[in-house]
Scaffold this motif. Structure first.
Motif, PDB file in Angstrom:
ATOM      1  N   ALA A  62      79.406  25.977  54.089  1.00 12.71           N
ATOM      2  CA  ALA A  62      80.521  25.636  53.195  1.00 12.71           C
ATOM      3  C   ALA A  62      81.360  24.517  53.802  1.00 12.71           C
ATOM      4  O   ALA A  62      81.790  23.596  53.095  1.00 12.71           O
ATOM      5  CB  ALA A  62      81.379  26.871  52.923  1.00 12.71           C
ATOM      6  N   ASP A  63      81.577  24.572  55.097  1.00 12.26           N
ATOM      7  CA  ASP A  63      82.372  23.557  55.789  1.00 12.26           C
ATOM      8  C   ASP A  63      81.686  22.192  55.718  1.00 12.26           C
ATOM      9  O   ASP A  63      82.336  21.173  55.466  1.00 12.26           O
ATOM     10  CB  ASP A  63      82.578  23.999  57.241  1.00 12.26           C
ATOM     11  CG  ASP A  63      83.713  23.271  57.920  1.00 12.26           C
ATOM     12  OD1 ASP A  63      84.766  23.078  57.280  1.00 12.26           O
ATOM     13  OD2 ASP A  63      83.552  22.910  59.103  1.00 12.26           O
ATOM     14  N   GLN A  64      80.373  22.159  55.918  1.00 14.38           N
ATOM     15  CA  GLN A  64      79.636  20.898  55.839  1.00 14.38           C
ATOM     16  C   GLN A  64      79.721  20.313  54.427  1.00 14.38           C
ATOM     17  O   GLN A  64      79.910  19.105  54.253  1.00 14.38           O
ATOM     18  CB  GLN A  64      78.172  21.089  56.237  1.00 14.38           C
ATOM     19  CG  GLN A  64      77.382  19.798  56.250  1.00 14.38           C
ATOM     20  CD  GLN A  64      77.937  18.778  57.226  1.00 14.38           C
ATOM     21  OE1 GLN A  64      78.176  19.066  58.387  1.00 14.38           O
ATOM     22  NE2 GLN A  64      78.188  17.564  56.751  1.00 14.38           N
ATOM     23  N   ALA A  65      79.600  21.175  53.421  1.00 12.32           N
ATOM     24  CA  ALA A  65      79.714  20.711  52.033  1.00 12.32           C
ATOM     25  C   ALA A  65      81.115  20.157  51.768  1.00 12.32           C
ATOM     26  O   ALA A  65      81.277  19.144  51.082  1.00 12.32           O
ATOM     27  CB  ALA A  65      79.389  21.848  51.064  1.00 12.32           C
ATOM     28  N   LEU A  66      82.126  20.806  52.321  1.00 12.21           N
ATOM     29  CA  LEU A  66      83.503  20.329  52.165  1.00 12.21           C
ATOM     30  C   LEU A  66      83.676  18.947  52.792  1.00 12.21           C
ATOM     31  O   LEU A  66      84.256  18.044  52.192  1.00 12.21           O
ATOM     32  CB  LEU A  66      84.482  21.318  52.796  1.00 12.21           C
ATOM     33  CG  LEU A  66      85.941  20.885  52.856  1.00 12.21           C
ATOM     34  CD1 LEU A  66      86.495  20.630  51.463  1.00 12.21           C
ATOM     35  CD2 LEU A  66      86.767  21.945  53.580  1.00 12.21           C
ATOM     36  N   TYR A  67      83.150  18.746  53.998  1.00 17.68           N
ATOM     37  CA  TYR A  67      83.262  17.439  54.642  1.00 17.68           C
ATOM     38  C   TYR A  67      82.515  16.369  53.848  1.00 17.68           C
ATOM     39  O   TYR A  67      82.973  15.234  53.732  1.00 17.68           O
ATOM     40  CB  TYR A  67      82.781  17.491  56.093  1.00 17.68           C
ATOM     41  CG  TYR A  67      83.795  18.122  57.001  1.00 17.68           C
ATOM     42  CD1 TYR A  67      85.040  17.518  57.198  1.00 17.68           C
ATOM     43  CD2 TYR A  67      83.545  19.322  57.638  1.00 17.68           C
ATOM     44  CE1 TYR A  67      85.995  18.095  58.014  1.00 17.68           C
ATOM     45  CE2 TYR A  67      84.497  19.915  58.456  1.00 17.68           C
ATOM     46  CZ  TYR A  67      85.709  19.294  58.644  1.00 17.68           C
ATOM     47  OH  TYR A  67      86.650  19.876  59.446  1.00 17.68           O
ATOM     48  N   ASP A  68      81.369  16.731  53.271  1.00 14.61           N
ATOM     49  CA  ASP A  68      80.643  15.780  52.432  1.00 14.61           C
ATOM     50  C   ASP A  68      81.466  15.408  51.203  1.00 14.61           C
ATOM     51  O   ASP A  68      81.475  14.254  50.777  1.00 14.61           O
ATOM     52  CB  ASP A  68      79.297  16.363  52.009  1.00 14.61           C
ATOM     53  CG  ASP A  68      78.200  16.065  53.013  1.00 14.61           C
ATOM     54  OD1 ASP A  68      78.510  15.971  54.224  1.00 14.61           O
ATOM     55  OD2 ASP A  68      77.044  15.929  52.595  1.00 14.61           O
ATOM     56  N   ALA A  69      82.145  16.389  50.608  1.00 14.92           N
ATOM     57  CA  ALA A  69      82.998  16.121  49.447  1.00 14.92           C
ATOM     58  C   ALA A  69      84.105  15.136  49.821  1.00 14.92           C
ATOM     59  O   ALA A  69      84.391  14.198  49.076  1.00 14.92           O
ATOM     60  CB  ALA A  69      83.590  17.429  48.911  1.00 14.92           C
ATOM     61  N   LYS A  70      84.702  15.328  50.975  1.00 20.05           N
ATOM     62  CA  LYS A  70      85.773  14.431  51.417  1.00 20.05           C
ATOM     63  C   LYS A  70      85.242  13.032  51.695  1.00 20.05           C
ATOM     64  O   LYS A  70      85.866  12.036  51.338  1.00 20.05           O
ATOM     65  CB  LYS A  70      86.450  14.992  52.667  1.00 20.05           C
ATOM     66  CG  LYS A  70      87.283  16.224  52.390  1.00 20.05           C
ATOM     67  CD  LYS A  70      87.898  16.745  53.672  1.00 20.05           C
ATOM     68  CE  LYS A  70      88.787  17.941  53.411  1.00 20.05           C
ATOM     69  NZ  LYS A  70      89.423  18.414  54.652  1.00 20.05           N
ATOM     70  N   ARG A  71      84.062  12.951  52.317  1.00 15.66           N
ATOM     71  CA  ARG A  71      83.464  11.637  52.603  1.00 15.66           C
ATOM     72  C   ARG A  71      83.079  10.906  51.318  1.00 15.66           C
ATOM     73  O   ARG A  71      83.067   9.678  51.282  1.00 15.66           O
ATOM     74  CB  ARG A  71      82.233  11.798  53.496  1.00 15.66           C
ATOM     75  CG  ARG A  71      82.547  11.904  54.965  1.00 15.66           C
ATOM     76  CD  ARG A  71      81.291  11.758  55.800  1.00 15.66           C
ATOM     77  NE  ARG A  71      80.376  12.866  55.611  1.00 15.66           N
ATOM     78  CZ  ARG A  71      80.384  13.990  56.312  1.00 15.66           C
ATOM     79  NH1 ARG A  71      81.270  14.159  57.272  1.00 15.66           N
ATOM     80  NH2 ARG A  71      79.519  14.942  56.077  1.00 15.66           N
ATOM     81  N   ALA A  72      82.772  11.656  50.267  1.00 13.93           N
ATOM     82  CA  ALA A  72      82.348  11.054  48.994  1.00 13.93           C
ATOM     83  C   ALA A  72      83.527  10.519  48.197  1.00 13.93           C
ATOM     84  O   ALA A  72      83.337   9.970  47.118  1.00 13.93           O
ATOM     85  CB  ALA A  72      81.562  12.076  48.172  1.00 13.93           C
ATOM     86  N   GLY A  73      84.723  10.695  48.685  1.00 15.97           N
ATOM     87  CA  GLY A  73      85.870  10.126  48.005  1.00 15.97           C
ATOM     88  C   GLY A  73      86.965  11.119  47.685  1.00 15.97           C
ATOM     89  O   GLY A  73      87.884  10.789  46.964  1.00 15.97           O
ATOM     90  N   LYS A  74      86.880  12.300  48.157  1.00 13.46           N
ATOM     91  CA  LYS A  74      87.891  13.337  47.946  1.00 13.46           C
ATOM     92  C   LYS A  74      87.966  13.762  46.488  1.00 13.46           C
ATOM     93  O   LYS A  74      87.314  13.193  45.631  1.00 13.46           O
ATOM     94  CB  LYS A  74      89.256  12.912  48.480  1.00 13.46           C
ATOM     95  CG  LYS A  74      89.234  12.593  49.962  1.00 13.46           C
ATOM     96  CD  LYS A  74      90.608  12.226  50.466  1.00 13.46           C
ATOM     97  CE  LYS A  74      90.526  11.873  51.945  1.00 13.46           C
ATOM     98  NZ  LYS A  74      91.816  11.489  52.458  1.00 13.46           N
ATOM     99  N   ASN A  75      88.717  14.814  46.224  1.00 14.26           N
ATOM    100  CA  ASN A  75      88.898  15.370  44.883  1.00 14.26           C
ATOM    101  C   ASN A  75      87.544  15.649  44.232  1.00 14.26           C
ATOM    102  O   ASN A  75      87.287  15.272  43.095  1.00 14.26           O
ATOM    103  CB  ASN A  75      89.748  14.440  44.012  1.00 14.26           C
ATOM    104  CG  ASN A  75      90.323  15.168  42.811  1.00 14.26           C
ATOM    105  OD1 ASN A  75      90.569  16.369  42.850  1.00 14.26           O
ATOM    106  ND2 ASN A  75      90.532  14.451  41.730  1.00 14.26           N
ATOM    107  N   ARG A  76      86.665  16.331  44.978  1.00 15.48           N
ATOM    108  CA  ARG A  76      85.300  16.617  44.525  1.00 15.48           C
ATOM    109  C   ARG A  76      84.887  18.031  44.902  1.00 15.48           C
ATOM    110  O   ARG A  76      85.474  18.655  45.766  1.00 15.48           O
ATOM    111  CB  ARG A  76      84.311  15.644  45.161  1.00 15.48           C
ATOM    112  CG  ARG A  76      84.586  14.206  44.825  1.00 15.48           C
ATOM    113  CD  ARG A  76      83.592  13.295  45.521  1.00 15.48           C
ATOM    114  NE  ARG A  76      83.939  11.921  45.295  1.00 15.48           N
ATOM    115  CZ  ARG A  76      83.543  11.209  44.259  1.00 15.48           C
ATOM    116  NH1 ARG A  76      82.780  11.749  43.340  1.00 15.48           N
ATOM    117  NH2 ARG A  76      83.916   9.954  44.131  1.00 15.48           N
TER     118      ARG A  76
END
Length: 86
Positions: A62-76
């Motif tokens: 879940a943490d890795q997915a969260l960091y990917d969401a943030k790297r993709a531009g946030k609010n995701r």
């Protein structure tokens, strides 16, 4: 991070919940003492237990997915399954 017990239905439900929360947070506004409006956004990582052996692995997914969401531009919202397909 959003964590679900099993794949399939639980992943879909957890992802939908994360998307609803993200949307509600992004629509909310808080008025500051000086009258300015504060807008907040949120990113979510979604993971499911599936074949993972431990709670630590589940949280790490879940943490890795969260960091990917943030790297993709946030609010995701990003699922661990999306991360593993990359």
């Amino acid at each position: 991070a959003t964590i679900a017990r099993n794949r399939g239905f639980y992943e879909k439900g957890a992802t939908q919940l994360a998307k609803r929360l993200r949307l509600a947070i992004s629509k909310a506004r808080t008025e500051l003492s000086d009258g300015r409006l504060l807008k907040v956004t949120a990113s979510f990582g979604v993971a499911v237990k599936g074949e993972l052996e431990s709670a630590e692995q589940l949280v790490a997914e879940a943490d890795q997915a969260l960091y990917d969401a943030k790297r993709a531009g946030k609010n995701r919202v990003v699922t661990a399954a999306e991360v593993s397909r990359r």
